[in-house]
Structures are given as C-alpha cells and as structure tokens.
Scaffold this active site. Structure first.
Site, PDB file in Angstrom:
ATOM      1  N   CYS A   9      14.095  11.710   5.107  1.00 20.49           N
ATOM      2  CA  CYS A   9      14.209  11.453   6.554  1.00 20.49           C
ATOM      3  C   CYS A   9      15.613  11.783   7.011  1.00 20.49           C
ATOM      4  O   CYS A   9      15.838  12.090   8.170  1.00 20.49           O
ATOM      5  CB  CYS A   9      13.957   9.990   6.874  1.00 20.49           C
ATOM      6  SG  CYS A   9      12.472   9.378   6.170  1.00 20.49           S
ATOM      7  N   GLU A  40      10.086   3.037  10.335  1.00 16.80           N
ATOM      8  CA  GLU A  40      11.151   3.990   9.985  1.00 16.80           C
ATOM      9  C   GLU A  40      10.495   5.355   9.961  1.00 16.80           C
ATOM     10  O   GLU A  40       9.677   5.634   9.077  1.00 16.80           O
ATOM     11  CB  GLU A  40      11.709   3.693   8.583  1.00 16.80           C
ATOM     12  CG  GLU A  40      12.568   2.471   8.492  1.00 16.80           C
ATOM     13  CD  GLU A  40      13.854   2.585   9.270  1.00 16.80           C
ATOM     14  OE1 GLU A  40      14.274   3.708   9.625  1.00 16.80           O
ATOM     15  OE2 GLU A  40      14.429   1.528   9.563  1.00 16.80           O
ATOM     16  N   GLY A  81       7.243   6.380   7.421  1.00 19.27           N
ATOM     17  CA  GLY A  81       6.430   7.589   7.339  1.00 19.27           C
ATOM     18  C   GLY A  81       6.681   8.479   8.540  1.00 19.27           C
ATOM     19  O   GLY A  81       7.726   8.382   9.186  1.00 19.27           O
ATOM     20  N   GLY A  82       5.701   9.310   8.851  1.00 23.78           N
ATOM     21  CA  GLY A  82       5.859  10.273   9.940  1.00 23.78           C
ATOM     22  C   GLY A  82       5.689   9.629  11.308  1.00 23.78           C
ATOM     23  O   GLY A  82       5.105   8.544  11.441  1.00 23.78           O
ATOM     24  N   LYS A  98       0.859  -1.187   0.000  1.00 22.87           N
ATOM     25  CA  LYS A  98       0.000   0.000   0.000  1.00 22.87           C
ATOM     26  C   LYS A  98       0.900   1.244   0.000  1.00 22.87           C
ATOM     27  O   LYS A  98       1.511   1.597   1.006  1.00 22.87           O
ATOM     28  CB  LYS A  98      -0.912  -0.014   1.227  1.00 22.87           C
ATOM     29  CG  LYS A  98      -1.901   1.139   1.258  1.00 22.87           C
ATOM     30  CD  LYS A  98      -1.408   2.192   2.206  1.00 22.87           C
ATOM     31  CE  LYS A  98      -2.170   3.465   2.327  1.00 22.87           C
ATOM     32  NZ  LYS A  98      -1.797   4.551   1.480  1.00 22.87           N
ATOM     33  N   GLU A 126      10.872  18.076  13.262  1.00 20.10           N
ATOM     34  CA  GLU A 126      11.108  17.733  11.854  1.00 20.10           C
ATOM     35  C   GLU A 126      10.209  18.586  10.956  1.00 20.10           C
ATOM     36  O   GLU A 126       8.997  18.616  11.132  1.00 20.10           O
ATOM     37  CB  GLU A 126      10.815  16.249  11.605  1.00 20.10           C
ATOM     38  CG  GLU A 126      11.138  15.851  10.174  1.00 20.10           C
ATOM     39  CD  GLU A 126      10.890  14.379   9.877  1.00 20.10           C
ATOM     40  OE1 GLU A 126       9.789  13.895  10.176  1.00 20.10           O
ATOM     41  OE2 GLU A 126      11.804  13.724   9.334  1.00 20.10           O
TER      42      GLU A 126
HETATM   43  C1  UN1 Z   1      14.589   8.580   3.377  1.00 24.11           C
HETATM   44  O1  UN1 Z   1      14.851   9.774   3.437  1.00 24.11           O
HETATM   45  O2  UN1 Z   1      13.530   8.158   3.852  1.00 24.11           O
HETATM   46  O3  UN1 Z   1      20.334   8.028   2.622  1.00 24.11           O
HETATM   47  C2  UN1 Z   1      15.464   7.596   2.725  1.00 24.11           C
HETATM   48  C3  UN1 Z   1      19.569   8.607   1.848  1.00 24.11           C
HETATM   49  C4  UN1 Z   1      18.786   7.783   0.851  1.00 24.11           C
HETATM   50  C5  UN1 Z   1      17.579   7.195   1.497  1.00 24.11           C
HETATM   51  C6  UN1 Z   1      16.751   8.185   2.243  1.00 24.11           C
HETATM   52  N1  UN1 Z   1      19.649   6.736   0.336  1.00 24.11           N
HETATM   53  O4  UN1 Z   1      19.433   9.816   1.874  1.00 24.11           O
END
Ligand code: UN1
Length: 498
Positions: free
Chosen positions: A286, A252, A230-231, A177, A385
């Site tokens: 992220c 994550e 996600g968040g 999804k 964030e």
């Molecule tokens: C993410 O921002 O959720 O290390 C993943 C990095 C990428 C992956 C980011 N290879 O910035």
C-alpha cells in the site's frame, strides 16, 4: 523442519476442525505455481460457529488482567521468533516477495506483538478534574467484544498481527479471515498464538472467500468491530455493509505514494530509495513508491541513473538471496498489472521494462519486468493504484508544482521528499497530504511504534500500530465518582458548590 505441502482446517474454539463435507481450495507459489497448502472453503455456518466460540470466550478473556494478556502476547512473540526462518520462507513461497522481505514481514510481526505485549501494562485512560468538589473523574478502556479481522495477502503475517495482537491485548476475542491467497501464512500465525497458550475461543480462524465468509462475519450482529485492510472498492462495500449494523469499521485501503526529488537531493541516496520503494515487494505494498516527481534540473540525469541500475536488477527466484524482485503474487495480479502497462503504453512513454518475463523458470510463475513510464501528471497510470512494479515519473518545474502533483490523487497514505534543504523538508511535512511522510527515505518501511494509516480514500480516519492501535479495539468509558455524600448537580451547582 523443511517445507512441504500441508492441509489445514478451521480453528474454532481452540480446535482445528475440518467439517466433513467441506469444499477445499489450495494456495499456490507464484514463482512456481506449485501448491503450498489446502484449506477449507468456509461457509456462513462455519462463521456462525466461530463467532459463537469467540463470544463464549469473551467474558473470561475480558476478566483476565491486561498485563496477563500481554504475557501471552510476549510468549507469542517468542514462539514466532523461534520460527522466523521457516515463517519467512512460508511468506516467500506463498506470496512471492524476496526472502529478505519475507523475513522482514515476520520481523514486523514480532516487533508489533512485543510492542503490544507492553500495552498490557499501559492501556492508558485519563484522570481529569471535576467541576464539583469531592468528585473524581476518569476514563477506562474496555474491550468491544468479538472483532473481525479481515486481511490482505501482501503482508500475510504482519498485517494480521497488527490487528490480532492489538485486539487481543485490549481484551477482545477475534475471528480472523485472511486473504485466500496466503491462507497458510495466516494459519501459521494462528498456530503461534495457540502454542503461546492463548485460551480456546479467544482467536478463531475461518478461511474462505470474502463474498461468503467476509460478508457473513460483517453481517453477524455479535461482531462489534470490523478491521479491514485491502482494496478501496472492497473497502467501500465493507464499510456500507458494516454501517447497516452500526459497526465500527476500520479501513486501511490504497495508496498512490509519491517520492519528490528536488534539485538539491543526494541522487545516489535517492536512487537506492526509489528502487526499494518502487520495486520492493514487486510494488505490492500500500505504501509502494508508485510515483516519482522529479525537478526538471535533475530529471535527465536521475532517469539515466535509474535505468542503468535496473539493467543490473535481477528478477527471479525469490528464495535466492541475490534476487532483487520476485514474481507478482498471483495470476489475477499479473493480469491487472499487465493491463495497466498496456494503458500506460497508450498514454505515456515507456522508459523501461513493460513486459511479462518468459522463458525457462519464468514460464512457471508470474514475473513482470520492473517498469518505468515517463508521463504527464493526470494520466491513469499516474493517478490510479496499480499495486505492481510500475513507476510513473513526472517532471516538475519546482517545489510548488511538485506538491500540487503529489497531492492531486484520491489517496493519501505515504509520501516522501529527497532534499538537503531543511526548510523545504519541514515545509513538505506540512504540505503533503498523507498519513506518513519520509524525508530522505522512500515511502515504504514504516516502524510499528508509530501510527500507520492515511487520509482521503486511503481509509476512514483510523490508524493502526503505534500507541493509538488500541483506539480501534476499545470503548472508552467515562467514570464519575462522587464522594461528597450528597447530590451534586453538574452544570447547575458548580457556581455555588461549597
Ligand atoms: C502495506 O503495504 O499494506 O511501511 C503495509 C511499510 C510496511 C507495511 C506496509 N512496514 O512498507
């Protein structure tokens, strides 16, 4: 093949289907607001059918030797490689990251699928000695069954593939999804596996909202593991929901990633790094560099260098290879980032940018200037964030203070230090509270053969990618084979065993 609007269905049991009375939604190019694709707004009923298909396909896929599963993955990586240009363009058109990064997103997918294909010939267990004679002890990895992969829009091909490829090589079947905003990228990922010859039902695809499709998936008792990126707020809900069914939930979540710039750093190197880390993907990673913690001795000179370079930094059409930064991904993103910029204006000093870009082509999309605030540590913009092109710069008096500031946030995903001092670099590797630390490189750009994930509110302890990617998607079984032809009692017979 040129890019044009397409309609997509759900992919269930190896067939693309559009339920007769299905409601639909469209995804939108954030640079132009043009529609990119149309998708089914899935229902709990669709989820139930997808899970049933995955469950039906599970026994045969589980029985397929892991190296054979790996071969299907290898073929998928080849198919994706042959589609890299169009797929990269699709990422850029649907999500807004500049084309070099759109292609990078796809390359990260290819790399990971290839890496996981090899895992089909590893999937290591352990052999360990027994305390008894004529007894053999080992572990084997077994798939979990049906797993749910719920993915975000910021890496619309790479993150789905991190999850899907790892789940598949381990022998699980998947219901996928994706984020609604990047459903076309997701559908094209599914087609790659379909065209690579993945058997029907092994990978299923249901588009729709998190509140309906996501929740129905997490609640379905046949789904044993939920992998979510996600968040943090949604992550908490997913975790709590999964807990009711005692499911393994892999999370994550966010980051507030610092670059520490020491007084002995190579400033030109750091300049390129900070710009890429903070404004690559318009800060919507992220791992984005959202904080710059600078030693007071180089503070003024480095900020001058940074703002000077930003004067030449172009924001605009993400398909144009000379563009530095594209739009942010959606109207919602724009709203949230501009709200944080307003907060920043009140609590800190705006050093650069800070405006929504308007006029000409800008009016057709969601463009925000790269933005820099000078702030004390502890303000909202320095701790929360933002997930946008907003960098908070904090001045510190030395290494100890830098580390204290770096660690004083709720997240712990990525981190970096620029220094020429090898002792200090290693000290920082030890001191920084994060799942990832870079030395003399920015906080973004993780490679697939290493574990990816973080500590504190970034997740709940798991890691994706690297050789440990299989942990999330396998159950370990401990096996004891006694070939002594008599009853041997562990803990009881060991002293006297003959
Ligand atoms: C993410 O921002 O959720 O290390 C993943 C990095 C990428 C992956 C980011 N290879 O910035």
């Amino acid at each position: 093949m040129s890019f044009k609007f397409e309609e997509y269905g759900l992919f269930i049991g190896g067939r693309w289907t559009s339920p007769a009375k299905a409601k639909r939604f469209e995804t939108v190019n954030p640079a132009t607001k043009q529609a990119v694709g149309s998708f089914v707004l899935g229902t709990p009923d669709d989820v139930a059918r997808a899970v049933a298909a995955a469950q039906k396909a599970f026994p045969a896929w589980k029985e397929t030797p892991a190296p054979k599963r790996g071969e299907v993955l290898l073929e998928a990586s080849r198919v994706l490689k042959s589609r890299k240009a169009l797929m990269g363009e699709t990422v850029t058109r649907e999500m807004g990251k500049v084309i070099s990064e759109g292609l990078g997103d796809v390359q990260e997918s290819i790399d990971f699928i290839e890496y996981m294909a090899g895992e089909g010939r590893r999937l290591f267990g352990e052999t360990v000695p027994s305390e008894l004679r004529s007894k053999f002890c080992l572990t084997v990895r077994q798939p979990k069954g049906v797993v749910a992969c719920i993915t975000p829009w910021n890496f619309p091909t790479a993150i789905p593939n991190w999850k899907i490829a790892a789940a598949l090589v381990c022998g699980n079947t998947v219901v996928f999804k994706p984020a609604t905003a990047t459903a076309r990228c997701a559908a094209e990922v599914v087609k790659v596996y379909e065209d690579a010859g993945l058997p029907p039902g092994v990978l299923n695809f249901v588009t729709g909202s998190g509140g309906v499709v996501g929740n129905a998936l997490i609640d379905d008792p046949r789904v044993r593991t939920v992998s979510f990126t996600g968040g943090v707020d949604t992550g908490r809900e997913v975790y709590a929901r999964g807990a009711k069914g005692l499911k393994m939930v892999h999370l994550e979540l966010g980051g507030k990633n610092p670059v520490i710039l020491m007084e002995d750093a190579d400033l030109r190197l750091a300049l390129d790094g900070v710009l890429f880390g903070a404004f690559g993907t318009a800060g919507q990673r992220c791992t984005a560099t959202s904080r710059l913690i600078v030693h007071e001795k180089v503070y003024d000179v480095f900020l001058e260098m940074l703002t000077e370079r930003l004067e030449q930094f172009s924001v605009g059409d993400p398909l144009d290879p000379s563009t530095g930064m594209g739009p942010v991904a959606s109207a919602d993103q724009e709203k949230k980032i501009l709200a944080y910029i307003e907060i920043g204006r009140k609590e800190a000093k705006l050093r650069y940018g800070g405006r929504k870009l308007t006029g000409g082509a800008y009016d057709r999309g969601y463009f925000i200037e790269p933005t820099i605030f000078e702030t004390k540590h502890g303000t909202r913009i320095s701790k929360e964030e933002i997930f946008g092109p907003v960098l908070s710069v904090v001045k510190v008096g030395g290494y100890e203070e830098a580390v204290r500031v770096a660690n004083d946030v709720e997240y712990g995903l990525s981190s970096a230090i620029y220094t020429q001092d090898v002792n200090r670099a290693f000290r920082a590797i030890q001191d920084l509270e994060a799942g990832i630390t870079y030395v003399n490189a920015p906080t973004i750009g993780a490679e697939v053969q290493l574990p990816f994930g973080g500590i504190k509110n970034t997740g709940n302890g798991g890691r994706e990618a690297g050789s440990v990617a299989v942990e999330e998607f396998t159950e370990l079984k401990s096996v004891f084979v006694d070939f002594s032809s008599k009853l041997q009692k562990a803990q009881i017979d060991s002293e006297t065993a003959a």
